[in-house]
Design an enzyme around this catalytic site. Structure first.
Site, PDB file in Angstrom:
ATOM      1  N   LYS A   1       6.155  36.892   5.029  1.00 47.47           N
ATOM      2  CA  LYS A   1       5.347  37.908   4.372  1.00 47.47           C
ATOM      3  C   LYS A   1       3.895  37.726   4.782  1.00 47.47           C
ATOM      4  O   LYS A   1       3.301  36.671   4.556  1.00 47.47           O
ATOM      5  CB  LYS A   1       5.489  37.794   2.848  1.00 47.47           C
TER       6      LYS A   1
ATOM      7  N   LYS B   1       8.092  41.257   6.146  1.00 46.34           N
ATOM      8  CA  LYS B   1       7.300  42.260   5.443  1.00 46.34           C
ATOM      9  C   LYS B   1       5.852  42.167   5.855  1.00 46.34           C
ATOM     10  O   LYS B   1       5.325  41.060   5.894  1.00 46.34           O
ATOM     11  CB  LYS B   1       7.430  41.997   3.932  1.00 46.34           C
TER      12      LYS B   1
HETATM   13  C1  PBG Z   1       4.238  40.997  -4.989  1.00 50.09           C
HETATM   14  C2  PBG Z   1       4.610  42.053  -4.030  1.00 50.09           C
HETATM   15  C3  PBG Z   1       3.786  42.886  -3.264  1.00 50.09           C
HETATM   16  C4  PBG Z   1       4.625  43.777  -2.609  1.00 50.09           C
HETATM   17  C5  PBG Z   1       5.923  43.443  -2.951  1.00 50.09           C
HETATM   18  N1  PBG Z   1       5.896  42.360  -3.815  1.00 50.09           N
HETATM   19  C6  PBG Z   1       2.316  42.995  -3.185  1.00 50.09           C
HETATM   20  C7  PBG Z   1       1.509  41.889  -2.670  1.00 50.09           C
HETATM   21  O1  PBG Z   1       1.987  40.886  -2.152  1.00 50.09           O
HETATM   22  O2  PBG Z   1       0.291  42.032  -2.843  1.00 50.09           O
HETATM   23  C8  PBG Z   1       4.167  44.878  -1.701  1.00 50.09           C
HETATM   24  C9  PBG Z   1       5.096  46.018  -1.604  1.00 50.09           C
HETATM   25  C10 PBG Z   1       4.535  47.233  -0.974  1.00 50.09           C
HETATM   26  O3  PBG Z   1       3.376  47.290  -0.524  1.00 50.09           O
HETATM   27  O4  PBG Z   1       5.294  48.210  -0.914  1.00 50.09           O
HETATM   28  N2  PBG Z   1       4.039  39.743  -4.464  1.00 50.09           N
HETATM   29 ZN    ZN Z   2       2.899  38.301  -5.836  1.00 54.10          ZN
END
Ligand code: PBG
Ligand code: ZN
Length: 334
Positions: A204, A257
């Site tokens: 991520k 992601k």
């Molecule tokens: C929480 C989380 C996030 C997303 C999914 N889980 C946001 C982040 O990490 O700030 C993003 C999902 C999206 O942008 O569609 N950790």
């Molecule tokens: Zn988070």
């Protein structure tokens, strides 16, 4: 003198790739990548309250639902063959340790119970993190400005156990704390939940593409940013390291992601591991297409399908996408 061969001058071309593009049937026959509603996971937002169906302004066509109405989001999905969802919660109250996230009557737990009862066949995944539940908006507990790693893990363990108690089939930790997968596997197994899988947000990135989601979930950090735990967008080798650690700790599915700016990473994770690979077609990717289509700049439907196809072509088995219903609808009815 050498003759320069040009297409107009030659009647003797051996290879004519266009031959396979001459009709829709033939193009279908030789198509390498296909989309199917079974591969989609639809993200859903549950918010505290009663009788709420509120459109998310940063994500046109997406809604925040209160637990008593969240079931309304499911029938349209099932009608087009989407049978998996991932739940995100927006609690009534936030605090430094994100208590609502592991509370028996927390917002996601309420949403889970509402859905589990009505839809026994629905595959219920939960996002596991603290950022939507902490008043500071970080994915772990803080000591001053530091996001503590090991101190966060017990809270995530409590969160997954309460999700499973409320009906979750699979949990998806997204906070990028080291050792998360091992800690969650251990907690689940210790409670006898050996059949509950973990879809790890293994790779991520610290991405600006999450902007519309953070507005939707009110989860932007109050101070600082997430670069101390989410990955640097410049790093590809490191993705394999993160994926390896999570595979070793017992992840069942590895996620990359965001998706679109990281297709190369999806491909390399696909080639390096034998676990299923998921890709998250995130909020920024969704909203850019929606707003460009609304402005008349692109054909939104076509760009949606092309985008999802590219994510599959890169190697993703599973796609988490806000387009799940619309894309499945196109697949079903054209
Ligand atoms: C929480 C989380 C996030 C997303 C999914 N889980 C946001 C982040 O990490 O700030 C993003 C999902 C999206 O942008 O569609 N950790
Ligand atoms: Zn988070």
């Amino acid at each position: 003198m050498t003759m320069i061969r040009t297409e107009t001058l030659t009647g003797d071309l051996v290879e004519r790739p266009r031959r396979l593009r001459t009709s829709p049937v033939l193009r279908g026959l030789v198509r390498e990548t296909r989309l199917h509603p079974d591969q989609f996971v639809a993200p859903l937002f549950v918010e505290a309250g009663f009788d709420v169906k509120r459109e998310i302004s940063s994500m046109p066509g997406q809604y925040r639902w209160s637990p008593d109405r969240i079931a309304e989001a499911i029938d349209p999905l099932l009608a087009v063959g989407v049978r998996s969802v991932i739940l995100f919660g927006i609690p009534e109250e936030k605090d430094p340790i994100g208590s609502d996230s592991f509370h028996e009557h927390g917002i996601v737990q309420q949403g889970l119970r509402a859905l589990r009862e009505r839809f026994p066949e629905l595959f219920l995944i939960t996002d596991v993190c603290l950022c939507e539940y902490t008043d500071h908006g970080h994915c772990g507990v803080l000591d001053g400005d530091r996001v503590l790693n090991d101190e966060t893990l017990p809270l995530l363990q409590r969160q997954v156990l309460s999700h499973v108690d409320a009906g979750a089939d699979m949990v998806a930790p997204s906070g990028m704390m080291d050792g998360t997968i091992g800690a969650l596997r251990e907690a689940l197994d210790a409670e006898g939940h050996t059949e509950v899988g973990i879809m790890s947000y293994a790779v991520k990135y610290a991405s600006a593409y999450y902007g519309p989601f953070r507005a939707a979930a009110e989860s932007a950090p109050q101070r600082g940013d997430r670069r101390g735990y989410q990955m640097d967008p410049a790093n590809a080798r490191e993705a394999l390291r993160e994926a390896r650690l999570d595979a070793e700790q017992g992840a069942d599915i590895l996620m990359v992601k965001p998706a679109l700016a990281y297709l190369d990473v999806i491909r390399s994770v696909r080639e390096s591991f034998d676990l299923p690979v998921a890709a998250y077609n995130v909020s920024g990717e969704y909203s850019m297409i929606k707003t460009a289509a609304a402005a008349g700049l692109i054909d939104g439907r076509a760009v949606m399908m092309e985008t999802l196809t590219s994510i599959r072509r890169a190697g993703a088995d599973v796609i988490l996408t806000y387009f799940a219903r619309e894309a499945a609808e196109v697949l079903r009815h054209g």
